[in-house]
Structures are given as structure tokens and as C-alpha cells.
Design an enzyme around this catalytic site. Structure first.
Site, PDB file in Angstrom:
ATOM      1  N   HIS A  18       4.641   4.509   2.806  1.00 47.78           N
ATOM      2  CA  HIS A  18       5.148   3.825   1.340  1.00 47.78           C
ATOM      3  C   HIS A  18       2.728   3.580   1.179  1.00 47.78           C
ATOM      4  O   HIS A  18       2.691   4.730   1.920  1.00 47.78           O
ATOM      5  CB  HIS A  18       4.637   1.829   1.488  1.00 47.78           C
ATOM      6  N   HIS A  21      -0.063   4.137   4.023  1.00 50.78           N
ATOM      7  CA  HIS A  21       0.245   5.136   4.279  1.00 50.78           C
ATOM      8  C   HIS A  21      -0.018   6.722   3.705  1.00 50.78           C
ATOM      9  O   HIS A  21      -0.923   7.162   4.804  1.00 50.78           O
ATOM     10  CB  HIS A  21       1.495   5.629   5.206  1.00 50.78           C
ATOM     11  N   CYS A 126       4.089 -11.434  18.925  1.00 45.29           N
ATOM     12  CA  CYS A 126       3.922 -11.369  17.775  1.00 45.29           C
ATOM     13  C   CYS A 126       4.742  -9.671  17.589  1.00 45.29           C
ATOM     14  O   CYS A 126       3.799  -8.596  17.977  1.00 45.29           O
ATOM     15  CB  CYS A 126       3.089 -11.425  16.435  1.00 45.29           C
ATOM     16  N   CYS A 129       3.348  -7.186  15.034  1.00 45.05           N
ATOM     17  CA  CYS A 129       2.068  -6.386  15.024  1.00 45.05           C
ATOM     18  C   CYS A 129       2.289  -5.387  16.474  1.00 45.05           C
ATOM     19  O   CYS A 129       1.040  -4.854  16.662  1.00 45.05           O
ATOM     20  CB  CYS A 129       0.835  -7.789  15.767  1.00 45.05           C
ATOM     21  N   CYS A 143       1.507 -16.200  13.200  1.00 48.43           N
ATOM     22  CA  CYS A 143       1.232 -14.670  13.736  1.00 48.43           C
ATOM     23  C   CYS A 143      -0.259 -14.664  12.910  1.00 48.43           C
ATOM     24  O   CYS A 143       0.073 -14.638  11.438  1.00 48.43           O
ATOM     25  CB  CYS A 143       1.815 -13.878  13.997  1.00 48.43           C
ATOM     26  N   HIS A 146       1.340 -12.000  10.128  1.00 49.58           N
ATOM     27  CA  HIS A 146       1.944 -11.703   9.533  1.00 49.58           C
ATOM     28  C   HIS A 146       2.892 -13.741   9.182  1.00 49.58           C
ATOM     29  O   HIS A 146       3.879 -13.420   8.592  1.00 49.58           O
ATOM     30  CB  HIS A 146       3.262 -11.460  10.451  1.00 49.58           C
ATOM     31  N   LYS A 294       0.221  -5.112 -13.167  1.00 51.80           N
ATOM     32  CA  LYS A 294       1.892  -5.211 -13.587  1.00 51.80           C
ATOM     33  C   LYS A 294       1.700  -3.382 -13.147  1.00 51.80           C
ATOM     34  O   LYS A 294       0.911  -2.956 -13.246  1.00 51.80           O
ATOM     35  CB  LYS A 294       0.884  -4.846 -15.149  1.00 51.80           C
ATOM     36  N   LYS A 297       6.738   0.570 -14.754  1.00 51.09           N
ATOM     37  CA  LYS A 297       8.193   0.533 -15.237  1.00 51.09           C
ATOM     38  C   LYS A 297       9.322   0.612 -14.064  1.00 51.09           C
ATOM     39  O   LYS A 297      10.103   0.008 -13.767  1.00 51.09           O
ATOM     40  CB  LYS A 297       8.939   0.883 -16.242  1.00 51.09           C
TER      41      LYS A 297
HETATM   42  N1  MSP Z   1       1.383   2.759  14.999  1.00 50.25           N
HETATM   43  C1  MSP Z   1       0.516   2.020  14.505  1.00 50.25           C
HETATM   44  C2  MSP Z   1      -0.925   3.452  14.685  1.00 50.25           C
HETATM   45  C3  MSP Z   1      -1.149   4.087  16.215  1.00 50.25           C
HETATM   46  S1  MSP Z   1      -2.505   5.276  15.919  1.00 50.25           S
HETATM   47  C4  MSP Z   1      -2.515   5.629  17.728  1.00 50.25           C
HETATM   48  C5  MSP Z   1       0.483   1.259  12.675  1.00 50.25           C
HETATM   49  N2  MSP Z   1       1.387   2.236  11.984  1.00 50.25           N
HETATM   50  S2  MSP Z   1       0.923   1.613  10.813  1.00 50.25           S
HETATM   51  O1  MSP Z   1       1.824   2.339  10.199  1.00 50.25           O
HETATM   52  O2  MSP Z   1       1.446  -0.252  10.538  1.00 50.25           O
HETATM   53  O3  MSP Z   1       0.081   2.218  10.138  1.00 50.25           O
HETATM   54  C6  MSP Z   1      -0.705   2.959   9.890  1.00 50.25           C
HETATM   55  C7  MSP Z   1      -1.873   3.250   9.222  1.00 50.25           C
HETATM   56  O4  MSP Z   1      -1.336   3.084   7.993  1.00 50.25           O
HETATM   57  C8  MSP Z   1      -3.066   2.328   9.154  1.00 50.25           C
HETATM   58  O5  MSP Z   1      -3.567   2.346   9.751  1.00 50.25           O
HETATM   59  C9  MSP Z   1      -3.988   1.965   8.059  1.00 50.25           C
HETATM   60  O6  MSP Z   1      -4.260   3.292   7.952  1.00 50.25           O
HETATM   61  C10 MSP Z   1      -2.463   2.542   6.867  1.00 50.25           C
HETATM   62  N3  MSP Z   1      -1.871   1.342   5.926  1.00 50.25           N
HETATM   63  C11 MSP Z   1      -1.338   0.733   6.630  1.00 50.25           C
HETATM   64  N4  MSP Z   1      -0.700  -0.571   4.977  1.00 50.25           N
HETATM   65  C12 MSP Z   1      -2.099  -0.271   4.189  1.00 50.25           C
HETATM   66  C13 MSP Z   1      -3.023  -0.142   3.183  1.00 50.25           C
HETATM   67  N5  MSP Z   1      -2.208  -1.325   2.400  1.00 50.25           N
HETATM   68  N6  MSP Z   1      -4.104   0.019   2.408  1.00 50.25           N
HETATM   69  C14 MSP Z   1      -4.078   0.984   3.354  1.00 50.25           C
HETATM   70  N7  MSP Z   1      -3.820   1.770   4.640  1.00 50.25           N
HETATM   71  C15 MSP Z   1      -2.763   1.227   4.762  1.00 50.25           C
HETATM   72  O7  MSP Z   1      -0.857   0.686  12.956  1.00 50.25           O
END
Ligand code: MSP
Length: 509
Positions: A18, A21, A126, A129, A143, A146, A294, A297
């Protein structure tokens, strides 16, 4: 040659990629691209975190095996990064054999060094997490992140003697004030350590989706404990020691703020326990949040209400790759939380990209066409914009070096703004063909050449296209940082016209 080893967290494959990431990954990519431009020897690592209960449960929910599930989902991350033009050097999957070998070797060393022992673990868990909470740290048994009820777990586990590293970690922080940036996050990490460290349970017997403990096979390592080690797997730890010496500890871990404790407390302690230097630097970023705005679309049609519902590819289709990258890098100072909104992207797109950069390129090419028969004049040495360009370059360089892409882009756009104002002042479109108009256009073209280089880490495709339209050979990065010096436009080459780089977006009302 300086070495720059940059990593993203490895992403859980329980879910699809997403925008959150994408944020981390694009920031890492831009930093890697900047350092390649600077001539550094760069290794950029990303990948997927494939073990643990959360992934095993996602596989079960989808009626498949964890391995099959991780194969499918890991590919989606690959595809998303390709779509975002992310130029990683290595993509690690924690289910690979190389990772198992490194983890077993690394943890075997910690075990031999006497920092791992057997004990009984009781705690509240959890799954989302993949972390334990004490009753006090929980939200009345739920948690705190969450909101879901925590599960009581009791297991005979292997423990890591984290408590033995309290003092050494404090010393390390004191001697390396730049270990964690920004400073607010450093203070947060330091407070964890100063608050006292408890030993941590690092194995599980309740699940089998993990890396077996070599000295006690029914146990598998706890997912976080295997995941952190990915940073060493990729550089050959336990398999190719010369590569480790090349890249370690020249590492910069880019992470979101929710995983500070793992990266800034556990990880350096684990390295110390294995007789390895801790990583050089951890750069923490904030979260992107969606307020009440918003959504577009398309997003709304897909039922997206939260950031984690928005697939990067949806935004790429709507705005293009480079505008999305630009927005992610420019909108929020690295370290702060940011607001992610549809209006925000449209605003950045229309103002910064269409009105400023796109317009500058279009008007210069158009006037060169009418006043100079489409052939670029060379810049003069005594140019009006020369000093401003040098200042913007210096600011941008400094900002990239201190992990501040937003400030680098801000500096670049101040130069674009100054050049548009310069054109307004001189109005070359009203001048007669000849030396005077050529001088004005030569300057503007030179700025555009420099801007193409400056934006290349953030918007590689746009940078290439500007370069092409300027009639320049090769690509913006070819000359490295030396290309940022005033006077590189050769003059005498034919410019290319074309459709607007950033056609304005008319917002749906
Ligand atoms: N698998 C662990 C990380 C292990 S590293 C040895 C993990 N994964 S995760 O998929 O949940 O998240 C990875 C990263 O995605 C987070 O550290 C963060 O950098 C990024 N993000 C997830 N949601 C986010 C936002 N809403 N905004 C910005 N970054 C976000 O944690």
C-alpha cells in the site's frame, strides 16, 4: 570511494503493498539514486518478511500453504516497486536458503558467546504486531496499536540476554550522536534503553513457520529475530566474509517510527552480542495519515477509506509515477508524520509540476523555437542566474546528504521559481532575435539542465525526458555531481518540442 548501504524494512506478506510501504521504498530509492549520482558505491536492499504467525494465518485464511502464499504476495511487492521505478540492487525474501544460513550462523554465534539461554515465557501476544505486551503496556488487555484482545501465551523459549547490553548501548549512543536521526526519535530510542532492558524471548514452539533453531530444532526463531538479520544476509554474512567487510557497518536503515525499538535497541545489541559493530545509522520516518479528505474517484470506487487500502498502482494510473514519487518525497519532512490527501497531490501536481517546472520547460523551448530557430544558445559565464543556481545546488546537495529529500526539492524549486521570474522580467518572447535574447534563453536552458540532474533521484523518468527535450546526449546522471557546475549546456543543439510534461489536472468538484 564512499560506500552507501541503504535498506528498507522488509515488508510483511500478509497484505498487499500500500501507499505506506511505497513511501518508505520511494524515499530509500531516491536516496540511493542520489548517492549513485554522487559516485558512491551503493547497495540498495529491500524485500519481504515472510515468516511468523501473521503470515501463517493469512495463508490459512486464503486456503493455501504459507510458502505458496508468500510466493504470491512477495511478487506483488516486486511488481509494485517495478511500477514505481524503484531501482533496488537486491530483493531479499526471508524464506530463501541464503537467509536461513545467515540466521543460523549469526544466532549460533550469539549462542556460543553465551547470550542465549532457555527460560519460561508468559505474556500477552498480539498477532498483528507479532509482539508481546505486559498487562501495564496493554490497553486493558487489548493491543494498544490494533485494539484487538491480546492472547495469553506461555511457552518454554530461548531468551536473548538483552539486559546485558544496557550500558554498552548507552555508551554507543553517547559516542555516536548521529546513530539515530532525527533527534526526537533518537531520544525516544535512548529512553527505552534508559528505562531498563529486559531479556527477550526469541523462539517459538507454538508455530512452525519460521527458521529452525539449529541447536534445538523443534523451536523456530521469533519472526522479528529472524527479520532483522536480513540486513546481513544480503551482504553474505556467514557465507562470504569479504562482502560483509565491504558493506558493514556502512549501513543506513530507513524505518517507520513504529519499529524503533527493534532497530535501535534490539538490533545493535544483537550485533554486539555476535561480535559485530552495530549499523552505522538508523533514519526514522513518520507515518502518512489520511484525514477526512476526499479520496479520488478511483480510490472511492475501490472502497478505499484508509491509507492502507490504497494500492500504489491506483495512484500511478491517476497521476503518473514521477508525480506520485515527487509528492511522497516533497510533502513531508522525513521524520515527521504527514497528511496524505488527494487534494494534496493535485495541488503539488498543478502548482509545482505543471505551473512551475512544466511551464518553464515549455516556454523556454517555445521561445527558442521562435527566436533561435529551435537551436539552443550556450549560457554565458556572466549569467544573472549563475549564483542562484550554485546556491540551490549547494542547498540540495546538503539536504540529500542529511536525508532531507523534501528540502532538496524545495531548494530545486526555489531555483525554478527564480528562473520563471527571470523570464518574466526579461520577457524574451518580446525581444528581437539576436545576442540579447540568446543570452536570456541560454541561461534558462542551463538552469533546466541543472534542474534535470537535481530532480533525477526523485523523478528519474521526468529528468530523462527534460534531458531529451534539451537535445542533450546520454542521461542526466552521466556526469555525476560535476554536471551540476554552471556551463554544461553545449549550445548549438536542436531542442525537442512535445506535449506538456504535466497536463493540468482539473479536480472533480
Ligand atoms: N516486517 C516488519 C519490518 C521488519 S524489518 C527487519 C514490518 N513490516 S510492515 O510491512 O508492517 O511495515 C513496514 C514499513 O512500512 C514500516 O516500517 C513503515 O516504514 C511502512 N509503513 C507502513 N504503514 C505506513 C504508513 N501509514 N505511513 C508510512 N509508512 C508506513 O514492520
Amino acid at each position: 570511494m564512499a560506500r552507501f548501504y541503504i535498506t528498507t524494512p522488509i515488508y510483511y506478506v500478509n497484505d498487499a503493498p500500500h501507499v505506506g510501504h511505497a513511501y518508505t521504498t520511494v524515499v530509500a530509492d531516491a536516496l540511493a539514486r542520489w548517492h549513485r549520482l554522487a559516485g558512491d558505491d551503493v547497495l540498495f536492499l529491500t524485500g519481504t518478511d515472510e515468516h511468523g504467525q501473521k503470515v501463517a494465518e493469512a495463508a490459512a485464511r486464503h486456503g493455501t500453504t504459507p510458502q505458496d502464499w508468500t510466493d504470491q504476495t512477495s511478487t506483488r511487492f516486486h511488481d509494485a516497486w517495478d511500477a514505481l521505478n524503484v531501482d533496488y540492487d537486491d530483493f531479499i525474501r526471508t524464506t530463501e536458503l541464503r537467509h536461513l544460513e545467515t540466521v543460523q550462523r549469526f544466532l549460533g554465534t550469539i549462542y556460543e558467546n553465551g547470550y542465549i539461554y532457555k527460560g519460561l515465557y508468559r505474556g500477552l501476544y498480539c498477532v498483528s504486531c507479532e509482539d508481546y505486551y505486559t498487562l501495564e503496556a496493554s490497553d486493558q488487555g487489548r493491543c494498544p496499536v490494533h485494539g484487538k484482545p491480546l492472547t495469553e501465551m506461555e511457552e518454554e523459549n530461548w531468551f536473548f540476554r538483552l539486559s546485558a547490553f544496557e550500558e554498552r548501548l548507552r555508551d554507543y549512543y553517547d559516542q555516536h550522536p548521529e546513530f539515530v536521526t532525527p533527534e526526537t526519535k533518537r531520544n525516544e530510542a535512548y529512553a527505552f534503553i534508559a528505562g531498563g532492558l529486559k531479556d527477550i524471548s526469541i523462539t517459538r514452539t507454538s508455530i512452525d513457520w519460521g527458521i529452525p533453531v539449529p541447536w534445538d530444532p523443534p523451536h523456530v526463531f521469533y519472526v522479528w529475530y529472524d527479520a532483522l538479520i536480513n540486513y546481513l544476509t544480503a551482504i553474505g554474512y556467514g557465507r562470504e566474509d569479504s562482502a560483509v567487510a565491504t558493506w558493514w557497518p556502512a549501513s543506513h536503515h530507513l524505518i517507520g517510527k513504529e519499529i524503533i525499538r527493534f532497530h535501535c535497541v534490539w538490533w545493535p545489541a544483537m550485533c554486539m552480542a555476535a561480535g559485530l559493530e552495530p549499523p552505522h545509522h538508523v533514519q526514522v520516518h513518520g507515518w502518512l495519515l489520511v484525514g477526512g479528505q476526499k479520496l479520488s474517484k478511483t480510490m472511492a470506487a475501490e472502497g478505499a477509506v484508509r491509507l492502507t487500502d490504497i494500492a500504489p498502482v491506483t495512484l500511478i494510473e491517476e497521476f503518473g509515477v514521477d508525480p506520485l514519487r515527487y509528492y511522497l518525497l516533497r510533502e513531508t519532512a522525513l521524520g515527521n508524520d504527514g497528511e496524505f490527501s488527494y487534494e494534496g497531490i493535485v495541488q503539488r501536481y498543478n502548482v509545482d509540476l505543471a505551473n512551475n517546472l512544466g511551464n518553464l520547460l515549455a516556454r523556454v523551448v517555445r521561445v527558442v523555437e521562435t527566436k533561435c530557430a529551435g537551436v539552443a544558445p550556450a549560457p554565458s559565464a556572466a549569467a544573472e542566474l549563475r549564483e542562484q543556481a550554485a546556491e540551490a545546488v549547494a542547498r540540495a546537495r546538503d539536504a540529500w546528504e542529511r536525508f532531507a529529500p523534501h528540502a532538496a526539492l524545495e531548494a530545486t524549486w526555489s531555483l525554478i521559481g527564480a528562473t520563471n521570474a527571470f523570464l518574466e522580467r526579461h520577457a524574451p518572447w518580446k525581444m528581437e532575435p539576436g545576442a540579447a535574447v540568446e543570452a536570456v534563453l541560454g541561461e534558462a536552458l542551463e538552469v533546466l539542465r541543472i534542474v534535470a540532474i537535481l530532480v533525477s533521484p526523485a523523478m528519474p523518468g521526468v529528468a530523462d525526458e527534460i534531458w531529451r527535450r534539451l537535445g542533450l546526449a546520454g542521461s542526466p546522471g552521466d556526469g555525476g555531481l560535476a554536471g551540476l557546475a554552471w556551463g554544461g549546456t553545449p549550445g548549438g543543439v536542436r531542442l525537442e518540442g512535445g506535449a506538456p510534461l504535466f497536463p493540468r489536472i482539473v479536480s472533480p468538484s
